[in-house]
Design an enzyme around this catalytic site. Structure first.
Site, short mmCIF file in Angstrom:
data_model
loop_
_atom_site.label_atom_id
_atom_site.label_comp_id
_atom_site.label_asym_id
_atom_site.label_seq_id
_atom_site.Cartn_x
_atom_site.Cartn_y
_atom_site.Cartn_z
N ASP A 92 21.02 -60.41 15.08
CA ASP A 92 20.23 -59.72 14.08
C ASP A 92 20.72 -58.28 14.00
O ASP A 92 21.40 -57.78 14.90
CB ASP A 92 18.74 -59.76 14.44
CG ASP A 92 17.84 -59.49 13.24
OD1 ASP A 92 18.37 -59.37 12.12
OD2 ASP A 92 16.61 -59.40 13.42
N GLU A 105 23.63 -56.58 10.30
CA GLU A 105 23.54 -58.01 10.59
C GLU A 105 24.91 -58.62 10.86
O GLU A 105 25.08 -59.42 11.80
CB GLU A 105 22.86 -58.72 9.41
CG GLU A 105 21.37 -58.42 9.32
CD GLU A 105 20.77 -58.79 7.98
OE1 GLU A 105 19.53 -58.84 7.90
OE2 GLU A 105 21.54 -59.00 7.01
N ASP A 110 18.32 -64.95 10.99
CA ASP A 110 17.31 -64.96 9.94
C ASP A 110 17.80 -64.30 8.66
O ASP A 110 17.04 -64.13 7.71
CB ASP A 110 16.01 -64.30 10.41
CG ASP A 110 16.17 -62.83 10.77
OD1 ASP A 110 16.53 -62.04 9.87
OD2 ASP A 110 15.91 -62.46 11.92
N ASP A 145 16.16 -59.57 17.36
CA ASP A 145 15.52 -58.44 16.67
C ASP A 145 15.07 -57.38 17.67
O ASP A 145 15.24 -56.17 17.43
CB ASP A 145 14.34 -58.96 15.86
CG ASP A 145 13.54 -57.84 15.20
OD1 ASP A 145 14.06 -57.23 14.27
OD2 ASP A 145 12.41 -57.59 15.64
N HIS A 180 -4.51 -54.26 -2.43
CA HIS A 180 -5.16 -53.16 -3.15
C HIS A 180 -5.93 -53.67 -4.37
O HIS A 180 -5.65 -54.76 -4.89
CB HIS A 180 -4.13 -52.13 -3.59
CG HIS A 180 -3.12 -52.71 -4.57
ND1 HIS A 180 -3.38 -52.88 -5.92
CD2 HIS A 180 -1.86 -53.17 -4.38
CE1 HIS A 180 -2.34 -53.41 -6.51
NE2 HIS A 180 -1.40 -53.60 -5.61
N GLU A 189 5.07 -51.37 -1.60
CA GLU A 189 5.51 -52.49 -2.43
C GLU A 189 7.02 -52.46 -2.61
O GLU A 189 7.69 -51.43 -2.37
CB GLU A 189 4.79 -52.42 -3.79
CG GLU A 189 5.14 -53.53 -4.78
CD GLU A 189 4.83 -54.93 -4.28
OE1 GLU A 189 5.52 -55.39 -3.34
OE2 GLU A 189 3.92 -55.58 -4.83
#
Length: 369
Positions: A14, A55, A80, A129, A179, A254
């Site tokens: 990772d 990665e 992943d 990770d 939200h 977001e």
């Protein structure tokens, strides 16, 4: 070395970047595929780089470690990163010049070897990770990463199933709140990380108050939210009722929708048909000038891991957005990014999880309104 060539080694790798690009590092480990015995761990900070570069560097380091252990062994690689797995498997083209150089280096290490690439959910790649984050943490402290004997021994132990948590471990009880509504969500327009940052609408303020009064958040100890106004306003409503302060974490912002910000889905499909098709078909593809789901997942799960370390045994309300919320939920379920849009999370909804420090967890409820 195995003269018969019958030995199989498993490489898990990772890499990550805190900023993409930003301070980056990788981690990799090698196991005996038959017994699960841990044979090697490697990790390194690599300065400023992107997630994808980190990665690939992790993959290369893992392959080198495997060759040093047994040049004649067959190798199964598990990561992943859908991008790296698909590119190394030959199903996706390597378009970026930096990636081509790294992909060629990895292929050279695999020359003549029997190799199998496979994607695994992030929760199943937690060891690599952890190594990558240890390397980045060490660099931030001005030192080099050193392998921990205790950590290696722990990693070599068999993983326990998610349905059988350690009775002595204390889970984080995580309440994910989306939200409240804004004018953009009501018009079904994309509203991303670097857009106009709308405030809650009248409906959104009602949804925020309903979330604050809900039974799910009643016993919360901590309230965390993204930097965006709609999340902060919702979190402030919850925190005010509980008598708590709001803690802001940009990793739960977001997705950056780039050129698509402010557009409806229909407008995106009409104006960017080819880019939309690529984005819809691959978590590794982002909107023009924006973030891929893979990039968002990296920062969101880094933030989640910090929650697990800091708030064991406590109830945390995390007010965030559609994509980050689905990412945290998918990680518990072991579902990859291709199914991201199949999970419905309404504005003001609450999703309840219990997460243990080792990365296992369970879903208690989804999309309560």
């Amino acid at each position: 070395m195995s003269p018969t060539g019958s030995r199989r080694l498993r490489v898990e790798a990772d890499g990550g970047s805190r900023g993409n690009p930003g301070p980056a590092g990788f981690g990799a480990l090698v196991k005996d595929a038959a017994t699960g015995e841990l044979l090697a761990e490697v990790a390194e900070a690599i300065g400023t780089a992107t997630n994808n570069v980190a990665e690939y560097r992790g993959l290369i380091a893992g392959l080198r470690a495997a060759r040093e252990i047994d040049p004649g062994a067959a190798v199964e690689v598990r990561m992943d990163s859908k991008l790296v797995v698909e590119q190394m498997s030959g199903r996706w083209k390597v378009k970026h010049a930096d990636m081509r150089v790294l992909a060629d280096e990895a292929r050279e290490l695999l020359s003549g070897a029997r190799v199998d690439f496979g994607w695994i959910p992030r929760a199943q790649n937690s060891h690599a990770d952890r190594l990558a984050n240890e390397a980045m943490d060490a660099a931030a402290q001005g030192r080099q990463w050193q392998r921990s004997t205790a950590a290696a021994a722990s990693a070599a132990a068999p993983a326990r199933p998610a349905t059988d948590p350690d009775p002595d471990a204390q889970p984080v009880r995580l309440v994910l709140v989306r939200h409240g509504s804004t004018a953009d969500t009501e018009a079904r327009r994309l509203s991303g990380r670097y857009g106009v940052d709308p405030e809650l609408s009248a409906t959104g303020r009602e949804e925020a108050l309903a979330a604050a009064r809900s039974a799910e958040v009643r016993d919360a100890d901590v309230v965390i939210c993204s930097t965006l106004r709609r999340a902060r306003e919702t979190a402030e409503a919850v925190a005010a009722r509980l008598g708590l302060e709001v803690r802001v974490d940009p990793r739960f912002d977001e997705t950056d929708f780039g050129e698509w910000d402010g557009c409806t889905g229909a407008e995106v499909m009409r104006r960017w048909p080819e880019q939309y098709a690529s984005w819809a078909g691959s978590p590794a593809v982002g909107p023009p000038g924006g973030e891929s789901l893979t990039d968002v997942e990296r920062r969101v799960l880094e933030g989640r891991d910090d929650l697990l370390r800091r708030y064991a045994g406590r109830t945390v309300v995390l007010v965030t957005h559609g994509d980050p919320l689905r990412i945290v939920l998918r990680a518990v379920l072991g579902v990859d990014g291709r199914h991201q849009r199949r999970i419905r999370v309404d504005c003001g909804s609450r999703t309840l999880l219990r997460l243990w420090p080792d990365g296992t967890g369970e879903v208690v409820a989804v999309n309560r309104v």
